[in-house]
Every structure is written in structure tokens, then in C-alpha cells.
Design a protein around this motif. Structure first.
Motif, PDB file in Angstrom:
ATOM      1  N   PHE A  15       0.840  -1.192   0.000  1.00  0.00           N
ATOM      2  CA  PHE A  15       0.000   0.000   0.000  1.00  0.00           C
ATOM      3  C   PHE A  15       0.879   1.248   0.000  1.00  0.00           C
ATOM      4  N   ASP A  16       1.890   1.270   0.887  1.00  0.00           N
ATOM      5  CA  ASP A  16       2.781   2.429   0.982  1.00  0.00           C
ATOM      6  C   ASP A  16       3.538   2.656  -0.324  1.00  0.00           C
ATOM      7  N   TYR A  17       3.943   1.582  -0.980  1.00  0.00           N
ATOM      8  CA  TYR A  17       4.650   1.680  -2.256  1.00  0.00           C
ATOM      9  C   TYR A  17       3.747   2.322  -3.317  1.00  0.00           C
ATOM     10  N   GLN A  18       2.520   1.848  -3.424  1.00  0.00           N
ATOM     11  CA  GLN A  18       1.597   2.409  -4.422  1.00  0.00           C
ATOM     12  C   GLN A  18       1.248   3.853  -4.102  1.00  0.00           C
ATOM     13  N   LEU A  19       1.082   4.165  -2.827  1.00  0.00           N
ATOM     14  CA  LEU A  19       0.791   5.536  -2.425  1.00  0.00           C
ATOM     15  C   LEU A  19       1.934   6.465  -2.828  1.00  0.00           C
ATOM     16  N   ALA A  20       3.171   6.044  -2.589  1.00  0.00           N
ATOM     17  CA  ALA A  20       4.331   6.865  -2.963  1.00  0.00           C
ATOM     18  C   ALA A  20       4.369   7.092  -4.472  1.00  0.00           C
ATOM     19  N   ARG A  21       4.062   6.066  -5.268  1.00  0.00           N
ATOM     20  CA  ARG A  21       4.049   6.218  -6.725  1.00  0.00           C
ATOM     21  C   ARG A  21       2.989   7.214  -7.165  1.00  0.00           C
ATOM     22  N   LEU A  22       1.810   7.137  -6.561  1.00  0.00           N
ATOM     23  CA  LEU A  22       0.724   8.045  -6.933  1.00  0.00           C
ATOM     24  C   LEU A  22       1.021   9.480  -6.496  1.00  0.00           C
ATOM     25  N   ILE A  23       1.618   9.639  -5.325  1.00  0.00           N
ATOM     26  CA  ILE A  23       2.003  10.980  -4.876  1.00  0.00           C
ATOM     27  C   ILE A  23       3.032  11.578  -5.826  1.00  0.00           C
ATOM     28  N   ALA A  24       4.010  10.771  -6.258  1.00  0.00           N
ATOM     29  CA  ALA A  24       5.023  11.255  -7.204  1.00  0.00           C
ATOM     30  C   ALA A  24       4.377  11.672  -8.523  1.00  0.00           C
ATOM     31  N   LEU A  25       3.416  10.894  -8.996  1.00  0.00           N
ATOM     32  CA  LEU A  25       2.695  11.248 -10.225  1.00  0.00           C
ATOM     33  C   LEU A  25       1.935  12.557 -10.033  1.00  0.00           C
ATOM     34  N   ALA A  26       1.216  12.679  -8.932  1.00  0.00           N
ATOM     35  CA  ALA A  26       0.453  13.907  -8.668  1.00  0.00           C
ATOM     36  C   ALA A  26       1.383  15.112  -8.555  1.00  0.00           C
ATOM     37  N   ASP A  27       2.531  14.940  -7.912  1.00  0.00           N
ATOM     38  CA  ASP A  27       3.504  16.034  -7.814  1.00  0.00           C
ATOM     39  C   ASP A  27       3.987  16.457  -9.196  1.00  0.00           C
ATOM     40  N   ASP A  28       4.263  15.485 -10.072  1.00  0.00           N
ATOM     41  CA  ASP A  28       4.694  15.812 -11.436  1.00  0.00           C
ATOM     42  C   ASP A  28       3.591  16.545 -12.196  1.00  0.00           C
ATOM     43  N   MET A  29       2.356  16.124 -12.014  1.00  0.00           N
ATOM     44  CA  MET A  29       1.240  16.791 -12.686  1.00  0.00           C
ATOM     45  C   MET A  29       1.103  18.242 -12.206  1.00  0.00           C
ATOM     46  N   LYS A  30       1.312  18.473 -10.922  1.00  0.00           N
ATOM     47  CA  LYS A  30       1.263  19.837 -10.389  1.00  0.00           C
ATOM     48  C   LYS A  30       2.371  20.688 -11.003  1.00  0.00           C
ATOM     49  N   GLU A  31       3.557  20.112 -11.167  1.00  0.00           N
ATOM     50  CA  GLU A  31       4.674  20.843 -11.777  1.00  0.00           C
ATOM     51  C   GLU A  31       4.355  21.211 -13.226  1.00  0.00           C
ATOM     52  N   ILE A  32       3.759  20.277 -13.963  1.00  0.00           N
ATOM     53  CA  ILE A  32       3.378  20.560 -15.359  1.00  0.00           C
ATOM     54  C   ILE A  32       2.360  21.694 -15.394  1.00  0.00           C
ATOM     55  N   ARG A  33       1.364  21.629 -14.512  1.00  0.00           N
ATOM     56  CA  ARG A  33       0.356  22.686 -14.463  1.00  0.00           C
ATOM     57  C   ARG A  33       0.997  24.031 -14.135  1.00  0.00           C
ATOM     58  N   ALA A  34       2.079  24.025 -13.335  1.00  0.00           N
ATOM     59  CA  ALA A  34       2.784  25.257 -12.963  1.00  0.00           C
ATOM     60  C   ALA A  34       3.718  25.746 -14.067  1.00  0.00           C
ATOM     61  N   VAL A  36       6.340  23.908 -15.468  1.00  0.00           N
ATOM     62  CA  VAL A  36       7.668  23.298 -15.495  1.00  0.00           C
ATOM     63  C   VAL A  36       7.710  22.262 -16.612  1.00  0.00           C
ATOM     64  N   PRO A  37       8.620  22.402 -17.593  1.00  0.00           N
ATOM     65  CA  PRO A  37       8.672  21.422 -18.686  1.00  0.00           C
ATOM     66  C   PRO A  37       9.238  20.089 -18.202  1.00  0.00           C
ATOM     67  N   PRO A  38       8.847  18.975 -18.830  1.00  0.00           N
ATOM     68  CA  PRO A  38       9.306  17.651 -18.385  1.00  0.00           C
ATOM     69  C   PRO A  38      10.815  17.527 -18.276  1.00  0.00           C
ATOM     70  N   GLU A  39      11.570  18.150 -19.185  1.00  0.00           N
ATOM     71  CA  GLU A  39      13.026  17.985 -19.132  1.00  0.00           C
ATOM     72  C   GLU A  39      13.630  18.577 -17.854  1.00  0.00           C
ATOM     73  N   HIS A  40      12.899  19.427 -17.147  1.00  0.00           N
ATOM     74  CA  HIS A  40      13.388  19.977 -15.883  1.00  0.00           C
ATOM     75  C   HIS A  40      12.974  19.105 -14.694  1.00  0.00           C
ATOM     76  N   LEU A  41      12.007  18.223 -14.900  1.00  0.00           N
ATOM     77  CA  LEU A  41      11.537  17.391 -13.803  1.00  0.00           C
ATOM     78  C   LEU A  41      12.464  16.225 -13.521  1.00  0.00           C
ATOM     79  N   VAL A  42      13.047  15.665 -14.566  1.00  0.00           N
ATOM     80  CA  VAL A  42      13.976  14.554 -14.369  1.00  0.00           C
ATOM     81  C   VAL A  42      14.973  14.558 -15.520  1.00  0.00           C
ATOM     82  N   VAL A  43      16.244  14.589 -15.189  1.00  0.00           N
ATOM     83  CA  VAL A  43      17.266  14.671 -16.222  1.00  0.00           C
ATOM     84  C   VAL A  43      17.773  13.304 -16.663  1.00  0.00           C
ATOM     85  N   ASP A  44      17.497  12.272 -15.891  1.00  0.00           N
ATOM     86  CA  ASP A  44      18.021  10.953 -16.217  1.00  0.00           C
ATOM     87  C   ASP A  44      16.929   9.975 -16.655  1.00  0.00           C
ATOM     88  N   ALA A  45      15.863  10.482 -17.252  1.00  0.00           N
ATOM     89  CA  ALA A  45      14.783   9.618 -17.720  1.00  0.00           C
ATOM     90  C   ALA A  45      15.297   8.678 -18.810  1.00  0.00           C
TER      91      ALA A  45
END
Length: 113
Positions: A15-34, A36-45
Motif C-alpha cells: 500500500f505504501d509503495y503504491q501511495l508513494a508512486r501516486l504521490i510522485a505522479l500527482a507532484d509531477d502533474m502539479k509541476e506541469i500545471r505550474a 515546469v517542462p518535463p526535461e526539468h523534472l527529471v534529467v536521467d529519464a
């Protein structure tokens, strides 16, 4: 699917693992809405070449992975976790697990760059 226990506070590692994954996704979505372009969110994709939309019980991507942090090797065939976001220009995709930089789609000629 995540199993949970309605009468317990402690939900377990899965449960904790899935929650962390979903929180990370939601955080990325908030950054996009703000703005922030994807290339600034993670450089080692990792790069996904010869990619295509695919389906499991949920939409995902399938393709040849380069630089994946958990799946070593070059041009390794993979199917991603659930596809959550994809850029309209098909340059980036966010699965439940991570970001991918998208290279050539599967239906493009190999000579194209």
C-alpha cells in the motif's frame, strides 16, 4: 489493484509503495500545471525507442528501453507500467512509475532521426 484494510492504520508495504508512486505522479502533474517542462523534472529519464501505445488491462507503452534504472541493457524490449500522461507532441510520457523521453515511434522508418 491495491488491497487495503479499512479497520487498520498500518496498510503494509504494498500500500505504501503504491501511495508513494501516486504521490510522485500527482507532484509531477502539479509541476506541469505550474509550467515546469518535463526535461526539468527529471534529467536521467530512460529513452524509449521504437515505442508504441499498447494495452494491458490498462494503457501502457511498449518499446526498446535505453538507460532504464531497473532494467539494464541497451534496446531492451519492455512494457511500461500504466500510462498516465503523454505529451501531445509525443516527446514525453509519464507512467505510474517514471518519466520516459520518447524517441521514434514504432511505425517510423529506422532511417529517420
Amino acid at each position: 489493484m491495491v488491497m487495503f484494510y479499512p479497520r487498520k492504520v498500518e496498510q503494509g508495504a504494498g500500500f505504501d509503495y503504491q501511495l508513494a508512486r501516486l504521490i510522485a505522479l500527482a507532484d509531477d502533474m502539479k509541476e506541469i500545471r505550474a509550467g515546469v517542462p518535463p526535461e526539468h523534472l527529471v534529467v536521467d529519464a530512460p529513452i524509449l525507442e521504437r515505442w508504441m501505445l499498447a494495452n494491458r488491462p490498462a494503457p501502457c507503452l511498449a518499446g526498446l528501453s535505453f538507460g532504464h534504472p531497473l532494467l539494464p541493457g541497451e534496446a531492451r524490449p519492455v512494457a511500461t507500467s500504466d500510462l498516465c500522461l503523454i505529451a501531445d507532441d509525443h516527446s514525453w510520457a509519464r507512467t505510474l512509475s517514471r518519466w520516459y523521453r520518447l524517441g521514434r515511434p514504432a511505425d517510423s522508418p529506422l532511417g529517420d532521426s
